[in-house]
Scaffold this active site. Sequence first.
Site, PDB file in Angstrom:
ATOM      1  CG  HIS A 190      75.335  69.568 -37.966  1.00 22.53           C
ATOM      2  ND1 HIS A 190      75.754  68.739 -36.949  1.00 22.53           N
ATOM      3  CD2 HIS A 190      75.771  68.993 -39.125  1.00 22.53           C
ATOM      4  CE1 HIS A 190      76.401  67.707 -37.459  1.00 22.53           C
ATOM      5  NE2 HIS A 190      76.438  67.834 -38.783  1.00 22.53           N
ATOM      6  CB  CYS A 229      78.149  67.941 -41.689  1.00 19.99           C
ATOM      7  SG  CYS A 229      76.767  67.534 -42.785  1.00 19.99           S
TER       8      CYS A 229
END
Length: 439
Positions: A221, A237
């Site tokens: 992301h 992440c």
Amino acid sequence: MCRILEKTILSDILRHLVLLILILVLSGCAPRRILNANPHPFPSSPAEKIERNKFSVDKGDDVIGRLAFLRLERGDTLPDIARHFGLGINQISSANPGADLWVPAAGERILLPMSFILPDHPRTGIVINLASMRLFQFKENGKSVSVHTYPVGIGSAERPTPRGQMHVSRKMFRPTWYVPASIAEDHRKKGDPLPAKVPPGPDNPLGEYALYLDEPTYLIHGTNKPASIGLNATNGCIRLYPEDVKKLYDETPVDTPVNIMRQAYLTGQRNGVIYLEAHGSSGDSDAIELKTIYAKLRAMEKKSAHRIDWKKVENVLAEGKGIPVAVSRFQQKSGTGAERVIELRHPGRLYGRPEIPELKMDAWYVLAAEMGDKTDAERAAAIINHQGPPIPARVLPKGNRYRVIAGPFENLGTAELAVRRLKTDLEMEGILIEPPSKR
């Protein structure tokens, strides 16, 4: 409860504001607001004739990009230079160990490590090397392979990024962040409670684009903290610069394979020259990793027209700067050798560099710090400016000391939020400065 500072600091701010307005009037300029959500287009200046992210690799070659030198200008920070040229903080700081990250010297010549050895993995889909903190996206292009590469932020030691073969299960523009219980508990302990979910917007740490992996709770992301790219700063992440994740999002279909690995030592060839890239000192590595890399180099040497300089190999492994270094020996006048390091002209405007709004008469401010050394104060202001979302800050002199002032803020609520963030993120005890109209 936040403290409100005495009038003396406010008068200093107003004095600087009056001086600024006078300068603008005398020069025929009207004051204008500088800060906005996206002040510059994506980097495309023709002055920097070097590719940042997109490369074509002939089959048999493993090295992409070029090394370059750049002379810094006043006000530059290494995080801003890194972002403009498609690098992470880890790469630019490792390549320039003597440079001040936040207040480098004007005129200092730094190395931009914009060359990379591709991971030892089939060139398909997305490959992420945690050791180099770079993402590689491969696409077949006839006799060559197209490679897009971007710097990334990865998981911390406490919450590491998982390794293994995965795939993109879905994509989302302007995603909502559903706060995991473990992260919510961490923030609660720090006195910074989070809501159960964070909608799209500047406070959302996922940024504008998200690619969800089939490994539950893990994503690729964007971010609202660009200065964290190249750091172990996520909860597992993979985080990219906002401008990079948009490209990746647009070019990556659902079901694209994603392989996450850690290869601290990389070898490869370009134009028959053998290169070695090491991330971290060999003193921090286990014997198996070193044995494997030496075996690879010996195998490559047998097939090469050039012998390997084993002393240079030892130096590269010991330094661990993460830069591809040619370790082949060359005969004089052989006409072969490593790629030449090029010199780049400073782009002038750096993409994503924080721009500080002008001082305002009727606004709130926060005294973030007071220091006796100007460079220390400038460093503190630069760090505050690179928080995400941004907190504007500047240095104002007061006698023989220097004050780091954050603001302007439109109202008490935003000023109090800045005080809380300074405390939570940087352990700074900010003091509110109220506008004259509130007295």
